[in-house]
Scaffold this motif. Structure first.
Motif, short mmCIF file in Angstrom:
data_model
loop_
_atom_site.label_atom_id
_atom_site.label_comp_id
_atom_site.label_asym_id
_atom_site.label_seq_id
_atom_site.Cartn_x
_atom_site.Cartn_y
_atom_site.Cartn_z
N ASP A 163 0.83 -1.21 0.00
CA ASP A 163 0.00 0.00 0.00
C ASP A 163 0.86 1.26 0.00
O ASP A 163 0.53 2.25 -0.66
CB ASP A 163 -0.93 0.00 1.23
CG ASP A 163 -2.00 -1.08 1.13
OD1 ASP A 163 -2.23 -1.57 0.02
OD2 ASP A 163 -2.57 -1.43 2.19
N SER A 164 1.96 1.23 0.75
CA SER A 164 2.85 2.40 0.80
C SER A 164 3.51 2.64 -0.55
O SER A 164 3.65 3.79 -0.99
CB SER A 164 3.92 2.19 1.87
OG SER A 164 4.76 3.31 1.96
N VAL A 165 3.91 1.57 -1.24
CA VAL A 165 4.53 1.71 -2.55
C VAL A 165 3.53 2.28 -3.56
O VAL A 165 3.85 3.18 -4.34
CB VAL A 165 5.06 0.35 -3.05
CG1 VAL A 165 5.53 0.45 -4.50
CG2 VAL A 165 6.21 -0.13 -2.16
N ILE A 166 2.30 1.76 -3.53
CA ILE A 166 1.27 2.25 -4.45
C ILE A 166 0.97 3.73 -4.19
O ILE A 166 0.83 4.53 -5.13
CB ILE A 166 -0.01 1.40 -4.31
CG1 ILE A 166 0.24 -0.02 -4.82
CG2 ILE A 166 -1.17 2.05 -5.09
CD1 ILE A 166 -0.93 -0.96 -4.63
N ALA A 167 0.88 4.11 -2.92
CA ALA A 167 0.59 5.51 -2.57
C ALA A 167 1.70 6.43 -3.07
O ALA A 167 1.43 7.51 -3.63
CB ALA A 167 0.42 5.65 -1.06
N PHE A 168 2.95 6.01 -2.89
CA PHE A 168 4.06 6.85 -3.34
C PHE A 168 4.12 6.91 -4.86
O PHE A 168 4.34 7.98 -5.44
CB PHE A 168 5.38 6.31 -2.79
CG PHE A 168 6.58 7.13 -3.17
CD1 PHE A 168 6.76 8.41 -2.66
CD2 PHE A 168 7.51 6.64 -4.07
CE1 PHE A 168 7.86 9.18 -3.02
CE2 PHE A 168 8.60 7.41 -4.45
CZ PHE A 168 8.77 8.68 -3.92
N GLN A 169 3.91 5.78 -5.51
CA GLN A 169 3.94 5.74 -6.96
C GLN A 169 2.81 6.58 -7.56
O GLN A 169 2.98 7.21 -8.61
CB GLN A 169 3.84 4.30 -7.46
CG GLN A 169 3.85 4.14 -8.96
CD GLN A 169 5.12 4.70 -9.60
OE1 GLN A 169 6.14 4.88 -8.95
NE2 GLN A 169 5.04 5.00 -10.90
#
Length: 409
Positions: A163-169
């Motif tokens: 979820d953190s990777v998707i939010a940053f991307q």
């Protein structure tokens, strides 16, 4: 002159009074309308007659004594004030001499640090040109690494941080400036340390960002390296087999080992020198005098050196260069060191600034200087770098469609 004239007149009057007093007995007994010789009380009469004059004389003498003492006190005060002023001048001179001594000592340390820099067979100031080319090459490789990672459907081995990777991307794919800032930060990190200086296990802040940096480095670290004898640094397609492009970079040495072993000391010395001037607390040593010191420092810096300082300052490693002192409205007093003293005024216009252009990064400060009749940069424009990865926004009917455009295949 006025006091001397007053004392002369006072002495004349006093002499006249003494003469009159001395003649009073004779005048009162020989020429007075009253006959004092027959009263039998001549002594008492003279005593009574003389008493007021004696009192006046005593008052005059007392006044003179006080006046002389007053004059002596004023002269003493003036002498003390002069001595105090002289002491203050000596103290200020001592403080200035001590400041200049340390400032020149730090300047000498800075010069020696620059002399100690090396890159392959190059030493001293020419090293900055080589380092800047290496940073540019690293940025292109980071762009390629990011494009490869995006094409891999954002693959990574930390599912717990999905979820953190998707939010940053999502942020990177919707904001072109945020994307360029991130790519610049990643490139400078690889250039400075050789690889990301922390892992997701070591940070609690934005693990998605750290994972993306790690994935980019994993791609970049697999790019082939060929030693170049003519010191040229390029990144291009080396060979194509079965329709698959293989990328390789050429340079005098591997660029993924990091340059912190020599640049860390250089930037610490430079920052210490700048902060020492900025923090100087000397009466009368105001901004204009400090700016002259920074001009002298800037004269020692090559254009490529200023460009490298710029990229250092927009990375986490050199963020203090651009840290404003407060949230107050923009002014000379609230700017960071680089903008306050225009340390990168001579940035080379011929260099293709990747990531965020200096005029873009310092747009607010540039406008402030223009409104006050000054120029932030010596040159009005810079060579435009064509990014290979950027965010493109298009209108699809009535809705805005955001895509990340990548030229790498």
């Amino acid at each position: 002159m006025g006091n001397k004239r007053f004392l002369i007149w006072l002495a004349v009057i006093l002499l006249f009074v003494i003469v009159v007093i001395c003649w009073l007995p004779y005048l009162l007994t020989q020429f007075s309308i009253l006959d004092f010789t027959k009263t039998g009380q001549i002594g008492d009469t003279i005593g009574g007659t003389m008493s007021p004059f004696v009192g006046i004389l005593a008052a005059i003498l007392t006044f003179m004594a006080f006046w002389i003492q007053y004059q002596a006190n004023e002269e003493q005060r003036a002498s003390i004030a002069d001595n105090k002023t002289e002491i203050q001048k000596q103290q200020k001179r001592y403080i200035i001499d001590r400041f200049e001594g340390k400032w020149l000592m730090l300047l000498d340390i800075y010069k020696e640090t620059v002399k100690s820099l090396h890159y392959s067979d190059v030493t001293g100031k020419p090293v900055f040109k080589e380092l800047l080319e290496e940073l540019h090459l690293t940025y292109e490789m980071v762009e390629y690494g990011y494009a490869k990672w995006v094409n891999s459907a954002f693959r990574h081995d930390k599912p717990e941080y999905k979820d953190s990777v998707i939010a940053f991307q999502t942020i990177l794919m919707s904001d072109d400036r945020a994307l360029r800032q991130f790519l610049t930060e990643t490139a400078y990190t690889v250039f400075f340390y050789g690889k990301p200086y922390f892992s997701v296990e070591m940070t609690k802040n934005n693990p998605g960002k750290v994972i993306v940096m790690e994935q980019i480095f994993n791609v970049v670290s697999k790019i082939g390296f060929s030693k170049s004898e003519n010191l040229s640094k390029t990144f291009d397609v080396h060979s194509i087999s079965d329709g698959v492009a293989t990328y390789r970079y050429r340079a005098p040495k591997s660029i993924l080992v990091g340059e912190s072993f020599q640049l860390a000391q250089y930037f610490r010395v430079l920052y210490s020198l700048a902060k020492y001037i900025d923090n100087a607390d000397i009466n009368g040593f105001e901004y204009s005098e400090k700016y002259e010191c920074f001009k002298l420092l800037r004269c020692q810096m090559s254009d490529e050196e200023q460009a490298l300082l710029y990229y250092n300052s927009i990375s986490p490693m050199g963020a203090e260069w651009n840290t404003n002192k407060s949230n107050a409205p923009l002014s000379i007093d609230t700017m960071g060191l680089i903008a306050k003293y225009r340390l990168v005024k001579n940035l080379p216009p011929r260099f293709p600034f990747f990531g965020i252009n200096p005029m873009e990064y310092y747009a607010t400060e540039t406008k402030y200087y223009e409104e006050n009749g000054e120029q932030f940069f010596e040159h009005e424009s810079f060579y435009k770098y064509t990014p290979k990865v950027y965010v493109e926004k298009k209108m699809n009917g009535t809705e805005e469609e955001i895509t990340t455009v990548m030229h790498f295949k």
